[in-house]
Scaffold this active site. Sequence first.
Site, PDB file in Angstrom:
ATOM      1  N   HIS A  88      30.106  44.543  46.023  1.00 45.11           N
ATOM      2  CA  HIS A  88      30.947  45.253  45.700  1.00 45.11           C
ATOM      3  C   HIS A  88      31.238  45.071  44.061  1.00 45.11           C
ATOM      4  O   HIS A  88      32.510  44.799  43.878  1.00 45.11           O
ATOM      5  CB  HIS A  88      31.357  43.087  46.035  1.00 45.11           C
ATOM      6  CG  HIS A  88      32.078  43.097  47.196  1.00 45.11           C
ATOM      7  ND1 HIS A  88      33.581  42.958  47.637  1.00 45.11           N
ATOM      8  CD2 HIS A  88      31.558  43.556  48.827  1.00 45.11           C
ATOM      9  CE1 HIS A  88      33.749  42.967  48.979  1.00 45.11           C
ATOM     10  NE2 HIS A  88      32.979  43.009  50.238  1.00 45.11           N
ATOM     11  N   ASP A 150      37.288  33.741  44.144  1.00 45.13           N
ATOM     12  CA  ASP A 150      38.205  33.789  45.550  1.00 45.13           C
ATOM     13  C   ASP A 150      37.992  34.035  46.832  1.00 45.13           C
ATOM     14  O   ASP A 150      38.674  33.647  47.624  1.00 45.13           O
ATOM     15  CB  ASP A 150      39.565  34.784  44.938  1.00 45.13           C
ATOM     16  CG  ASP A 150      40.373  34.118  43.754  1.00 45.13           C
ATOM     17  OD1 ASP A 150      41.001  32.880  43.582  1.00 45.13           O
ATOM     18  OD2 ASP A 150      41.021  35.002  43.207  1.00 45.13           O
ATOM     19  N   GLU A 260      46.192  29.734  40.122  1.00 46.70           N
ATOM     20  CA  GLU A 260      46.892  31.292  39.948  1.00 46.70           C
ATOM     21  C   GLU A 260      48.326  31.413  40.452  1.00 46.70           C
ATOM     22  O   GLU A 260      48.756  30.542  41.286  1.00 46.70           O
ATOM     23  CB  GLU A 260      46.047  31.660  40.815  1.00 46.70           C
ATOM     24  CG  GLU A 260      44.150  31.581  40.935  1.00 46.70           C
ATOM     25  CD  GLU A 260      43.512  32.658  41.489  1.00 46.70           C
ATOM     26  OE1 GLU A 260      41.821  31.804  41.459  1.00 46.70           O
ATOM     27  OE2 GLU A 260      44.311  32.940  42.397  1.00 46.70           O
TER      28      GLU A 260
END
Length: 499
Positions: A88, A150, A260
């Site tokens: 990723h 997240d 957030e």
Amino acid sequence: MHPSILSILIIITTALSITSAAYKPAAPEIKTDPASLSKGSTDYGNIVHEIPAGVAYPSSEKDVVELIRASHASAEGPFAVAARGRGHSVRGQAMAGGGVVVDMTALGREKKRIRIDLEGMYADVGGEQLWIDVLRETVAEGVAPVSWTDYVYLSVGGTLSNAGISGQAFMHGPQISNVVELDVVTGKGEFMTCSRTRNPELFFGVLGGLGQFGIITRARIILDKAPIRVKWAKLLYSDFTAFTRDQEHLISNNASNYVEGFIVTNENAASDWTSSSPSRKSDVAALIKKQGVLYSIELVKYYDNYTAATIDQEFETLLKELKYMSGYNVTTDASFVEFISRVGDLDNGTPPLPSHPWLNLFIPKSSIVEFNAGVLAGMLPKLNDPKLNETFGIFIFYPFNRNKWDDRMTAVVPDEEVFYTLAALHTTPQDGYKSIDEFNNDILEFCKSRGLNVKQYLPNIKSKKEWIDHFGSKWETVEKRKAMFDPENILSPGQRIFN
């Protein structure tokens, strides 16, 4: 690197065949089939493609040791080695053009390497394990890690090599602040266990170390009692000052468990508050047209069976302290696992896959007003240009407490007690990322010209001078640790720090 895939494989095979009476090396499986090479030259960003000579599939930590030792034993000089977890990275950071990519997931192909110690309240986890599996295994025992990302379909070793941030970090620090021990294979081919008191230079170097000093094969992660459910609110703001003041209030009193913020640049991004009412939709559309952006806070409070009777009142009291737009709040209830894994698995797409030219920054608190004027309100709305109608993005903006970060670790953050992150998570068609790259560069140039002292997170840096500027006062330590643990510059060439 080396001139051909065939020649480097001969080098690897020859080096791995070296034996002695005292020690017989393992032999990691190395594949050169098209599927393996494609996997080793691809990441989530889908922008950089560096073809390796081969992809190694280790069955044990010893295989990783032997691969790196084979690199050192090569008569033609060391070949590069890069560990790949879930792939990723977005700019080829886990690639090794002409070298060998280590598919770390192979370490867990026979069984999940997750061991939970309820007495010590920690989990020993293989570096290849995904956080989603750590979540499932620990919650089944009534415990859980305290700091997350997240997106939880990432490898443990991958996030710990960067920092690992989410809305819990204001209270618990990033994921690297919640590790007490590591097993690491260094760039010298040494297998070492390290902690704050045992081989501390390696321990602090590897955490946030961008893969430069060693490959994480095991991490001992702090656990706490797992919540059962969460109360979850999304609040809308038109005023930047109120938005940041409320976020800083929330991270100062620990009354919530997750905080957030998000930048709302169009009506689609405001759907949480407008889908139930045409009048609200028109009001929000008018506000966005007038000022370019709105802002939102997402906050969560955990609870369990013992606090279920009081959670609604506690949450209502918490919301009354905040200055969001009256009536623009959406509150839901979810299980803890549903919340932590809310993004789902993003790796199930079908070709052609999009590109993700992301930009992630840390911004000092003292600069956020100017940053808002120039970037959040001044630049992000330009992405609504019809010429860019095939691109979209999520823009996350929230604060951290610096005292939750350990400055001995390699990860770099601004030198202020409170700092913010901007995660500009762009998605474009496969070959459409260049205009967003220019946009990202404009943001960086704005910050540089105004002296805002931002730092890149998940950095995309190309020159040594820029890396020296990035690390600042830590550069000498980074150089020293590189000389100690990877003097031949074998590891993670895709970061482009030392090569």
